[in-house]
Motif scaffolding. Structure first.
Motif, short mmCIF file in Angstrom:
data_model
loop_
_atom_site.label_atom_id
_atom_site.label_comp_id
_atom_site.label_asym_id
_atom_site.label_seq_id
_atom_site.Cartn_x
_atom_site.Cartn_y
_atom_site.Cartn_z
N ILE A 179 22.16 3.29 6.94
CA ILE A 179 21.03 2.41 6.63
C ILE A 179 20.73 2.54 5.15
O ILE A 179 20.50 3.65 4.65
CB ILE A 179 19.79 2.76 7.47
CG1 ILE A 179 20.09 2.54 8.95
CG2 ILE A 179 18.59 1.94 7.02
CD1 ILE A 179 18.98 3.00 9.88
N GLU A 180 20.76 1.43 4.46
CA GLU A 180 20.47 1.42 3.02
C GLU A 180 19.10 0.81 2.79
O GLU A 180 18.80 -0.28 3.27
CB GLU A 180 21.52 0.63 2.25
CG GLU A 180 21.27 0.60 0.75
CD GLU A 180 22.30 -0.21 -0.01
OE1 GLU A 180 22.33 -0.11 -1.26
OE2 GLU A 180 23.08 -0.95 0.63
N VAL A 181 18.27 1.52 2.05
CA VAL A 181 16.95 1.03 1.66
C VAL A 181 16.91 0.92 0.15
O VAL A 181 17.35 1.85 -0.55
CB VAL A 181 15.83 1.97 2.16
CG1 VAL A 181 14.46 1.46 1.71
CG2 VAL A 181 15.87 2.10 3.68
N ALA A 182 16.42 -0.20 -0.36
CA ALA A 182 16.40 -0.42 -1.81
C ALA A 182 15.20 -1.26 -2.19
O ALA A 182 14.58 -1.92 -1.35
CB ALA A 182 17.70 -1.10 -2.25
N ASP A 183 14.90 -1.25 -3.48
CA ASP A 183 13.87 -2.15 -3.99
C ASP A 183 14.38 -3.58 -3.89
O ASP A 183 15.55 -3.86 -4.16
CB ASP A 183 13.56 -1.83 -5.46
CG ASP A 183 12.90 -0.46 -5.63
OD1 ASP A 183 12.10 -0.08 -4.76
OD2 ASP A 183 13.20 0.21 -6.63
N ASP A 184 13.50 -4.49 -3.51
CA ASP A 184 13.88 -5.90 -3.41
C ASP A 184 14.19 -6.43 -4.81
O ASP A 184 13.30 -6.48 -5.66
CB ASP A 184 12.75 -6.70 -2.77
CG ASP A 184 13.17 -8.10 -2.37
OD1 ASP A 184 14.02 -8.70 -3.07
OD2 ASP A 184 12.64 -8.61 -1.37
N PRO A 185 15.45 -6.82 -5.08
CA PRO A 185 15.81 -7.26 -6.44
C PRO A 185 15.10 -8.54 -6.86
O PRO A 185 15.00 -8.82 -8.05
CB PRO A 185 17.32 -7.46 -6.35
CG PRO A 185 17.58 -7.74 -4.90
CD PRO A 185 16.59 -6.90 -4.16
N ARG A 186 14.60 -9.30 -5.90
CA ARG A 186 13.87 -10.53 -6.23
C ARG A 186 12.53 -10.21 -6.87
O ARG A 186 12.07 -10.90 -7.77
CB ARG A 186 13.69 -11.38 -4.97
CG ARG A 186 15.01 -11.86 -4.37
CD ARG A 186 14.84 -12.43 -2.98
NE ARG A 186 14.38 -11.39 -2.04
CZ ARG A 186 14.28 -11.59 -0.72
NH1 ARG A 186 14.59 -12.77 -0.21
NH2 ARG A 186 13.87 -10.61 0.06
N LEU A 187 11.88 -9.15 -6.39
CA LEU A 187 10.59 -8.75 -6.94
C LEU A 187 10.74 -8.07 -8.30
O LEU A 187 9.78 -7.98 -9.06
CB LEU A 187 9.87 -7.81 -5.96
CG LEU A 187 9.46 -8.46 -4.64
CD1 LEU A 187 8.88 -7.41 -3.69
CD2 LEU A 187 8.44 -9.57 -4.87
N LEU A 188 11.95 -7.60 -8.59
CA LEU A 188 12.21 -6.97 -9.88
C LEU A 188 12.70 -7.98 -10.91
O LEU A 188 12.93 -7.62 -12.07
CB LEU A 188 13.26 -5.86 -9.71
CG LEU A 188 12.85 -4.69 -8.80
CD1 LEU A 188 14.01 -3.71 -8.66
CD2 LEU A 188 11.62 -3.99 -9.33
N GLY A 189 12.93 -9.23 -10.48
CA GLY A 189 13.35 -10.27 -11.40
C GLY A 189 14.84 -10.41 -11.60
O GLY A 189 15.29 -11.21 -12.43
N PHE A 190 15.64 -9.66 -10.82
CA PHE A 190 17.09 -9.76 -10.96
C PHE A 190 17.65 -10.97 -10.21
O PHE A 190 18.73 -11.46 -10.54
CB PHE A 190 17.76 -8.49 -10.46
CG PHE A 190 17.49 -7.29 -11.32
CD1 PHE A 190 18.13 -7.15 -12.55
CD2 PHE A 190 16.60 -6.31 -10.92
CE1 PHE A 190 17.88 -6.05 -13.35
CE2 PHE A 190 16.35 -5.20 -11.71
CZ PHE A 190 16.98 -5.07 -12.93
N LEU A 191 16.98 -11.41 -9.17
CA LEU A 191 17.36 -12.58 -8.41
C LEU A 191 16.12 -13.45 -8.22
O LEU A 191 14.99 -12.93 -8.20
CB LEU A 191 17.93 -12.18 -7.03
CG LEU A 191 19.25 -11.41 -7.02
CD1 LEU A 191 19.60 -11.00 -5.59
CD2 LEU A 191 20.38 -12.23 -7.61
N PRO A 192 16.29 -14.77 -8.08
CA PRO A 192 15.12 -15.63 -7.88
C PRO A 192 14.44 -15.35 -6.54
O PRO A 192 15.08 -14.90 -5.58
CB PRO A 192 15.72 -17.04 -7.92
CG PRO A 192 17.17 -16.87 -7.60
CD PRO A 192 17.56 -15.53 -8.13
#
Length: 206
Positions: A179-192
């Motif tokens: 199980i991988e848990v990560a910061d949502d890249p959309r909220l970090l501005g890396f993806l729309p």
């Protein structure tokens, strides 16, 4: 105020903090080439090496992965990505239809006697037309053209719904889950924010 770490419940549900995403990762491998019929490139398609072109690589990676929340390379600094792609033991190819790039194949031979299928993907609208099977044929041919004893890959539950089945049909065998848990890249501005609409953005209360 210190945030207490969240313990994973192995027999039930675990709440994720706002701003986090989670996915089930399946690891697969094979130790010899499968007996599959080779597939030629669909008419008009060709493979082009793109290790040297970071801009082209990022553009293609984003076109393919945005719908499935591919974030590993999206959040990676240019220097780190250039170091990977510039390694002579890494091969990255674009599948091109004469007007633009429509597929990505990346192989990593940095582990001794092993090969990793780092990425294999197609842009929207190309899936289901034989291009994926051709890329897999090329991946298998190129991997086992070297003295490797193991060819491995991983996929996750955020990926295309047919991805895991595709790998199994290609001769890979699943051997581990995580199980991988990560910061949502959309909220970090890396993806729309509208990327991967099947995975709602949960930013928490404002």
């Amino acid at each position: 105020m210190t945030t207490r770490p969240v313990a994973l419940d192995l027999n039930g549900y675990t709440d994720l903090p706002p701003g986090k995403i989670a996915t089930v990762v399946t690891y697969l491998e094979m130790h010899e080439p499968p007996r599959l019929s080779p597939v030629r490139a669909p008419e008009g398609l060709s493979l082009e090496r793109i290790d040297h072109d970071l801009v082209r690589y990022r553009r293609l990676f984003r076109r393919i992965g945005e719908d499935w929340l591919w974030f590993s390379r999206a959040v990676m600094p240019d220097g780190d990505l250039a170091s990977i792609l510039g390694d002579p033991a890494v091969e990255a190819y674009a599948l091109n239809d004469g007007t633009g790039d429509v597929g990505l194949l990346e192989l990593d031979f940095r582990s001794q006697n092993e090969a990793e299928l780092a990425f294999l993907g197609l842009v929207p609208g190309i899936i289901g037309q034989g291009a994926g099977r051709y890329l897999m044929t090329e991946a298998l041919r190129r991997a086992f053209a070297r003295p490797v004893s193991r060819f491995f890959v991983h996929t996750c539950s955020l990926d295309h719904p047919s991805a895991l089945t595709f790998y199994l049909r290609s001769g890979f065998t699943a051997y581990k889950r995580a199980i991988e848990v990560a910061d949502d890249p959309r909220l970090l501005g890396f993806l729309p924010l509208e990327a991967a609409p099947h995975v709602p953005v949960l930013a928490g209360p404002k």
